[in-house]
Design a protein around this motif. Structure first.
Motif, PDB file in Angstrom:
ATOM      1  N   LEU A  78     -11.914 -11.113 -13.026  1.00 22.45           N
ATOM      2  CA  LEU A  78     -11.570 -11.542 -14.384  1.00 22.45           C
ATOM      3  C   LEU A  78     -10.107 -11.234 -14.680  1.00 22.45           C
TER       4      LEU A  78
ATOM      5  N   GLU B 224     -11.123 -10.321 -22.793  1.00 21.02           N
ATOM      6  CA  GLU B 224     -12.482  -9.814 -23.005  1.00 21.02           C
ATOM      7  C   GLU B 224     -13.345 -10.783 -23.789  1.00 21.02           C
TER       8      GLU B 224
ATOM      9  N   HIS C 130     -15.453 -12.745 -21.517  1.00 15.59           N
ATOM     10  CA  HIS C 130     -16.333 -12.098 -20.539  1.00 15.59           C
ATOM     11  C   HIS C 130     -17.804 -12.375 -20.818  1.00 15.59           C
TER      12      HIS C 130
ATOM     13  N   LYS D 167     -23.449 -13.493 -16.960  1.00 17.49           N
ATOM     14  CA  LYS D 167     -22.198 -13.495 -17.727  1.00 17.49           C
ATOM     15  C   LYS D 167     -21.016 -13.338 -16.775  1.00 17.49           C
ATOM     16  N   TYR D 168     -19.916 -13.918 -17.147  1.00 14.83           N
ATOM     17  CA  TYR D 168     -18.698 -13.688 -16.358  1.00 14.83           C
ATOM     18  C   TYR D 168     -18.475 -12.189 -16.151  1.00 14.83           C
ATOM     19  N   GLY D 169     -18.784 -11.412 -17.176  1.00 15.81           N
ATOM     20  CA  GLY D 169     -18.552  -9.967 -17.108  1.00 15.81           C
ATOM     21  C   GLY D 169     -19.375  -9.265 -16.044  1.00 15.81           C
TER      22      GLY D 169
END
Ligand SMILES: *[C@@H]1O[C@H](CO)[C@@H](O)[C@H](O)[C@H]1NC(C)=O
Ligand SMILES: *[C@@H]1O[C@H](CO)[C@@H](O)[C@H](O)[C@H]1NC(C)=O
Ligand SMILES: *[C@@H]1O[C@H](CO)[C@@H](O)[C@H](O)[C@H]1NC(C)=O
Length: 152
Positions: A57, A62, A65, A96-98
């Motif tokens: 990322l 944020e 995310h 999730k991307y996070g």
């Protein structure tokens, strides 16, 4: 010369490529495309094995995310005209991307050295080519892109 086979699915995928192409140009606004760090070029994934698709990322705020992601398998053909994404069978979705990674089961597909992973959320990004050793040999494998240049 265009030698690709025109089928409903290639038309559909062509439409998808257009959809994918648009956000690339807007990447500086609010569409973020994580860089895929696994698989990388040279990786070999046996069909049926569990493998990790990972991304970073870096440079992604944020606020992005929480973007919900989907991972597709595709492959390049010799003309690198289409990603041939298997959009009907996502390898993973709802993460999730996070999460930074997700484990997938490699499907039973023909052996090729030109598979790609595509991670989409608001937009998409494409991994390096990698190999799946599958149940049969693909009829069309991709040559080095440099060798196919200027062949249109
Ligand atoms: C994919 O990720 C790389 C590395 O972060 C970035 O340079 C590139 O612009 C991204 N591609 C797209 C289509 O957003
Ligand atoms: C992500 O979503 C969760 C709820 O699904 C929320 O609690 C959290 O604050 C969100 N994080 C960001 C960075 O938006
Ligand atoms: C994926 O598998 C690896 C190795 O088994 C494990 O270390 C990792 O935690 C798994 N990741 C996820 C997101 O389940």
């Amino acid at each position: 010369m265009f030698s690709h086979i025109t089928t409903l699915s290639t038309l559909f995928l062509a439409a998808l490529s257009v959809v994918n192409a648009v956000p690339m140009k807007r990447a500086k606004l609010d569409v973020w495309n994580p860089e895929i760090v696994s698989p990388t070029a040279g990786d070999v994934w046996p069909a049926g094995s569990i493998q990790t698709v990972a991304w970073n990322l870096d440079g992604i705020p944020e606020s992005a995310h929480n973007t919900s992601g989907t991972i597709y398998l595709g492959f390049w053909e010799a003309d690198r005209d289409s990603e041939n994404l298997d959009i009907q069978h996502p390898l993973a979705k709802g993460f999730k991307y996070g999460d930074l990674q997700v484990n997938i089961t490699v499907p039973n597909v023909p052996t090729r050295e030109s598979y790609i992973i595509v991670l989409t959320g608001d937009s998409g990004n494409v991994s390096d080519d990698f190999t799946i050793t599958g149940t049969s040999t693909s009829s069309a494998d991709v040559a080095d892109p440099a060798e196919t240049d200027g062949d249109e």
